[in-house]
Enzyme design. Sequence first.
Site, PDB file in Angstrom:
ATOM      1  N   CYS A 132       0.812  -1.230   0.000  1.00 38.63           N
ATOM      2  CA  CYS A 132       0.000   0.000   0.000  1.00 38.63           C
ATOM      3  C   CYS A 132       0.846   1.281   0.000  1.00 38.63           C
ATOM      4  CB  CYS A 132      -0.949  -0.006   1.197  1.00 38.63           C
ATOM      5  SG  CYS A 132      -0.247  -0.706   2.713  1.00 38.63           S
ATOM      6  N   HIS A 245      -3.143   6.178   4.316  1.00 37.22           N
ATOM      7  CA  HIS A 245      -1.756   6.390   4.725  1.00 37.22           C
ATOM      8  C   HIS A 245      -1.316   7.772   4.243  1.00 37.22           C
ATOM      9  CE1 HIS A 245      -1.745   2.256   5.713  1.00 37.22           C
ATOM     10  NE2 HIS A 245      -0.979   1.771   4.744  1.00 37.22           N
TER      11      HIS A 245
HETATM   12  O1  L14 Z   1       0.745  -5.717   2.013  1.00 35.14           O
HETATM   13  O2  L14 Z   1      -0.549  -2.315   7.756  1.00 35.14           O
HETATM   14  O3  L14 Z   1       2.780  -5.993   2.580  1.00 35.14           O
HETATM   15  O4  L14 Z   1       0.075  -3.993   8.952  1.00 35.14           O
HETATM   16  C1  L14 Z   1       1.598  -5.808   5.334  1.00 35.14           C
HETATM   17  C2  L14 Z   1       1.419  -5.000   6.627  1.00 35.14           C
HETATM   18  C3  L14 Z   1       0.051  -4.259   4.160  1.00 35.14           C
HETATM   19  C4  L14 Z   1      -0.104  -3.439   5.431  1.00 35.14           C
HETATM   20  C5  L14 Z   1       1.656  -5.604   2.841  1.00 35.14           C
HETATM   21  C6  L14 Z   1      -0.136  -3.474   7.863  1.00 35.14           C
HETATM   22  C7  L14 Z   1       1.396  -4.902   4.157  1.00 35.14           C
HETATM   23  C8  L14 Z   1       0.076  -4.310   6.628  1.00 35.14           C
END
Ligand code: L14
Length: 339
Positions: A132, A245
């Site tokens: 993301c 974000h």
């Molecule tokens: O897709 O916010 O690699 O804890 C893994 C951690 C997505 C966000 C990914 C989080 C992320 C996630």
Amino acid sequence: MGKLFNVAVAGATGAVGNQMVACLEERDFPVNNLKLLATAKSAGRTLPFKGEEIPVEELTETSFKGVDIGIFSAGGATSQQFAPIAARDGCVVVDNSSAWRMDPGVPLVVPEVNPQATANYESKGIIANPNCSTIQMVVALAPIHAKAGIKRIVVSTYQAVSGTGKKAIDELYDQTRAIINSAEPENRVYPHRIAFNCLPHIDVFLDSGYTKEEMKMVHETRKILQDDTIGITATTVRVPVFYSHSESVNIETRERITPEDVRDLLESAPGVTVVDDPSQNLYPMAIDAAGKDDTFVGRIRADESIANGINMWIVSDNIRKGAATNAVQIAELLAREYL
Ligand code: L14
């Protein structure tokens, strides 16, 4: 009439999976049959799709027979195991986990940035959806990289709890309520309290002292922009925000580029909305980006500490463009140009 596709969503009951189903409907994806897959625990529930209640089925090794496109958001372990099984059955997988992103045989695609990379899906039958934080950053930086050549990126993120899933959304609500009522907040999801706090910790720590989330930003950005020479350093921080974000991004370019040039470039960049009028207190904010698909950019200004430096603030909905929307856009690209 155009071709219709049999589509499966794996991990349909999760925060991202839910949004994937909603995006397929909103964007009027050419669906023939929609299969919703999840663990046995969620099987039997239903999710609304185009006025119908679709039952959730248990994801098994035979789930993908007759399915054209499988959109996965069921975690890395499930993707690792089931994406090749689906591909073997002729289903093209669009995978939102981090399991396949850096595999050289798997394209890592942001449709506004590197749609041409999709062509390599045939090698494994899998296309990866980037992280993301990476997606929103490259949507804003790709036009600048093409014009002025980015040498180095220094990024700090301010990441919403929804990235971790529903249980983290509940945790922020529950802790906030507890604190306001002078009760003792409980930490279940994160190692420390997230309400009224910031945690410089997303995903697991590596021996280097960086987190895995930080290194995803480094490696995925280079792969998407097809330039391993870009220096990138990231600090990823969890903040008590539900959706979207935010990122403070500092870049150094090879060629000189002014803040006005950047603003002009981004005004016409696909998927970008510039919100940058400090005189009116206008800048991108998480609460405004939530529920939208664009990446919002503002606070564009010169980094006066170096010759060719720019600072900016980049915000996008992590569940939509950061996950579900981008995955459905990849499926659209596949449907339109490859299947
Ligand atoms: O897709 O916010 O690699 O804890 C893994 C951690 C997505 C966000 C990914 C989080 C992320 C996630």
